[in-house]
Design a protein around this motif. Structure first.
Motif, PDB file in Angstrom:
ATOM      1  N   ALA A 303       0.829  -1.206   0.000  1.00 18.50           N
ATOM      2  CA  ALA A 303       0.000   0.000   0.000  1.00 18.50           C
ATOM      3  C   ALA A 303       0.866   1.261   0.000  1.00 18.50           C
ATOM      4  O   ALA A 303       0.599   2.216  -0.745  1.00 18.50           O
ATOM      5  N   LEU A 304       1.921   1.276   0.815  1.00 21.80           N
ATOM      6  CA  LEU A 304       2.815   2.441   0.844  1.00 21.80           C
ATOM      7  C   LEU A 304       3.504   2.655  -0.497  1.00 21.80           C
ATOM      8  O   LEU A 304       3.714   3.798  -0.929  1.00 21.80           O
ATOM      9  N   SER A 305       3.844   1.561  -1.162  1.00 16.94           N
ATOM     10  CA  SER A 305       4.558   1.677  -2.440  1.00 16.94           C
ATOM     11  C   SER A 305       3.722   2.393  -3.494  1.00 16.94           C
ATOM     12  O   SER A 305       4.266   2.982  -4.431  1.00 16.94           O
ATOM     13  N   SER A 306       2.383   2.351  -3.342  1.00 16.21           N
ATOM     14  CA  SER A 306       1.509   2.979  -4.338  1.00 16.21           C
ATOM     15  C   SER A 306       1.670   4.494  -4.369  1.00 16.21           C
ATOM     16  O   SER A 306       1.284   5.145  -5.339  1.00 16.21           O
ATOM     17  N   LEU A 307       2.244   5.065  -3.315  1.00 20.99           N
ATOM     18  CA  LEU A 307       2.452   6.521  -3.257  1.00 20.99           C
ATOM     19  C   LEU A 307       3.801   6.937  -3.834  1.00 20.99           C
ATOM     20  O   LEU A 307       4.108   8.142  -3.896  1.00 20.99           O
ATOM     21  N   GLY A 350      16.528   0.458   3.504  1.00 26.44           N
ATOM     22  CA  GLY A 350      17.212   1.604   2.913  1.00 26.44           C
ATOM     23  C   GLY A 350      16.513   2.097   1.655  1.00 26.44           C
ATOM     24  O   GLY A 350      15.725   1.368   1.033  1.00 26.44           O
ATOM     25  N   TYR A 351      16.819   3.336   1.260  1.00 26.52           N
ATOM     26  CA  TYR A 351      16.083   3.942   0.147  1.00 26.52           C
ATOM     27  C   TYR A 351      16.300   3.214  -1.170  1.00 26.52           C
ATOM     28  O   TYR A 351      15.346   3.008  -1.934  1.00 26.52           O
ATOM     29  N   ALA A 352      17.524   2.828  -1.476  1.00 25.03           N
ATOM     30  CA  ALA A 352      17.794   2.191  -2.772  1.00 25.03           C
ATOM     31  C   ALA A 352      16.975   0.910  -2.932  1.00 25.03           C
ATOM     32  O   ALA A 352      16.362   0.665  -3.982  1.00 25.03           O
ATOM     33  N   ARG A 353      16.971   0.080  -1.892  1.00 25.62           N
ATOM     34  CA  ARG A 353      16.184  -1.161  -1.978  1.00 25.62           C
ATOM     35  C   ARG A 353      14.681  -0.849  -2.015  1.00 25.62           C
ATOM     36  O   ARG A 353      13.927  -1.521  -2.715  1.00 25.62           O
ATOM     37  N   TRP A 354      14.239   0.122  -1.235  1.00 22.65           N
ATOM     38  CA  TRP A 354      12.827   0.479  -1.228  1.00 22.65           C
ATOM     39  C   TRP A 354      12.393   0.981  -2.611  1.00 22.65           C
ATOM     40  O   TRP A 354      11.320   0.616  -3.109  1.00 22.65           O
ATOM     41  N   GLN A 355      13.237   1.773  -3.245  1.00 21.24           N
ATOM     42  CA  GLN A 355      12.929   2.256  -4.592  1.00 21.24           C
ATOM     43  C   GLN A 355      12.826   1.090  -5.569  1.00 21.24           C
ATOM     44  O   GLN A 355      11.907   1.031  -6.407  1.00 21.24           O
ATOM     45  N   ASN A 356      13.741   0.135  -5.437  1.00 20.54           N
ATOM     46  CA  ASN A 356      13.711  -1.046  -6.302  1.00 20.54           C
ATOM     47  C   ASN A 356      12.452  -1.880  -6.050  1.00 20.54           C
ATOM     48  O   ASN A 356      11.821  -2.379  -6.991  1.00 20.54           O
ATOM     49  N   LEU A 357      12.087  -2.012  -4.774  1.00 15.58           N
ATOM     50  CA  LEU A 357      10.910  -2.793  -4.433  1.00 15.58           C
ATOM     51  C   LEU A 357       9.636  -2.134  -4.970  1.00 15.58           C
ATOM     52  O   LEU A 357       8.746  -2.816  -5.499  1.00 15.58           O
ATOM     53  N   CYS A 358       9.548  -0.820  -4.857  1.00 14.08           N
ATOM     54  CA  CYS A 358       8.386  -0.100  -5.377  1.00 14.08           C
ATOM     55  C   CYS A 358       8.245  -0.317  -6.888  1.00 14.08           C
ATOM     56  O   CYS A 358       7.127  -0.471  -7.407  1.00 14.08           O
ATOM     57  N   LYS A 359       9.355  -0.328  -7.592  1.00  9.57           N
ATOM     58  CA  LYS A 359       9.324  -0.554  -9.035  1.00  9.57           C
ATOM     59  C   LYS A 359       8.822  -1.959  -9.351  1.00  9.57           C
ATOM     60  O   LYS A 359       7.974  -2.140 -10.236  1.00  9.57           O
ATOM     61  N   LYS A 360       9.310  -2.960  -8.608  1.00  9.75           N
ATOM     62  CA  LYS A 360       8.871  -4.346  -8.833  1.00  9.75           C
ATOM     63  C   LYS A 360       7.369  -4.495  -8.552  1.00  9.75           C
ATOM     64  O   LYS A 360       6.644  -5.161  -9.306  1.00  9.75           O
TER      65      LYS A 360
END
Length: 377
Positions: A303-307, A350-360
């Motif tokens: 849900a957070l990734s949708s933002l 961390g931000y880099a992994r979170w950014q990658n996860l949001c993309k996936k």
């Protein structure tokens, strides 16, 4: 400053929650009336039970049942003969069927508590099974007229909020085998509770069981989609384990891991590994269950990734993410635990992994229509 509200939307199910099958009358004739009126009731008009009084204290119950059976048959015959007598004193013959009906009434108006679930099967294989939540205490039933069925003879009813309507063919074979039972109101075996709770609530916690259901719109997954989804589930499970270890070494192991698969390799405690059941129709669902809160944290992170990665990360760093659970009582401890772990996992990766996860997650949603129950705005 970015402010985010995350609503977890999972139900906290009490340990004594029960599930009943309410059979909708002869020939399934009461199904549409149950659905339309948001009520369930026995096919026994003219009982004249006393609302507000416990079922065990209802007077002359066998005579009332005998009269109601006679009235029911009269209404079924389109009232072509003289009406049966209303005098209870004329119904003094006792037969085994009266006790069977008494047991049914005890189910409706004694055993089934407020908040318990009822399952109503349709007559057709292609029909929809109704799953509802009882809205009143058993003694708080309401006697109402249903003119199209029983003219002016009232019937005692329980109020229901319908939570789900699912195709009958989508239920498990074991669950389908429970429907032909002749009794009008029966307790469902506990082995089927998880199936019904998942359909009714989507996401929920029950003692040491945590479940999240994710809806999907595509009937066919590519191997890449399947890999991404399972990688997400297992990576969150691994980070949950490392988070709960609570040591600096556990956190450093996540930071030093080589990609998502490296994080998953840290997973050693089987209690964190979720079970996945798949119902891929169109639409279908993925149901994640675990002894730990992993499924609920997965739903929160999706849900957070949708933002977007940047907005959610900035809010997390500024501590401007408010997490609530509109489906749970205030002060629920499980909600607090899931909220804390969601934020801790976000910081842990961390931000880099979170950014990658949001993309996936975004790519998986496009390909499969994956939808979580939690929401963020």
């Amino acid at each position: 400053m970015v402010a985010i509200t995350l609503d977890l939307k999972f139900r906290v199910v009490p340990a004594d929650r029960q599930v009943f099958i309410a059979f909708p009358g002869k020939g399934y004739g009461l199904y549409s009336t149950f659905h339309k009126l948001d009520r369930i009731f026995p096919q026994l008009p003219g009982l004249e039970l006393f609302a507000g009084r416990p079922f065990s204290e209802q007077p002359e119950i066998l005579a009332r049942i005998a009269r109601a059976r006679r009235l029911r048959n009269w209404h079924r015959s389109k009232r072509q003969s003289d009406p049966p007598s209303r005098r209870l004193s004329e119904y003094d013959r006792v037969d085994a069927g009266l006790y069977t009906h008494k047991g049914v009434l005890a189910g409706f108006f004694e055993r089934a508590k407020k908040g318990d679930l009822v399952v109503v099967p349709p007559g057709e294989l292609v029909g929809h099974v109704l799953i509802g939540e009882l809205q009143d205490a058993p003694e708080k039933f309401e006697n109402i007229e249903i003119p199209e069925l029983f003219d002016r003879d009232e019937v005692p009813t329980r109020k229901v909020k319908w939570l789900a309507s699912t195709p009958k063919a989508d239920l498990s074979l074991g669950m389908l085998r429970r429907f032909p039972k002749p009794n009008a109101f029966t307790t469902l075996d506990r082995e089927f509770y998880q199936e019904i709770f998942s359909l009714a609530y989507g996401s929920y916690s029950l003692e040491d069981l945590y479940v999240s259901r994710f809806d999907v719109t595509e009937a066919d997954f590519s191997t890449i989609d399947d890999y991404r989804i399972q990688q997400l589930f297992n990576a969150v499970a691994a980070m949950s384990q490392q988070h709960n270890l609570g040591t600096s070494g556990a956190r450093e192991a996540v930071h030093d891991a080589d990609g998502w698969d490296g994080i998953i390799d840290l997973l050693t405690d089987h209690s964190y590994i979720p079970d996945l059941s798949v119902n891929i129709n169109s639409p279908g669902s993925l149901t994640l269950s675990c002894q730990r809160t992993v499924p609920l944290v997965v739903a929160a992170l999706i849900a957070l990734s949708s933002l977007g990665a940047m907005a959610s990360w900035t809010a997390a760093q500024a501590e401007t993410i408010t997490i609530k659970n509109s489906a749970a009582p205030a002060g629920d401890s499980c909600t607090a635990d899931v909220a804390q772990e969601t934020l801790e996992q976000l910081k842990l990766m961390g931000y880099a992994r979170w950014q990658n996860l949001c993309k996936k997650i975004a790519e998986t949603k496009v390909n499969t229509g994956l939808k979580e129950q939690s929401s963020a705005k």
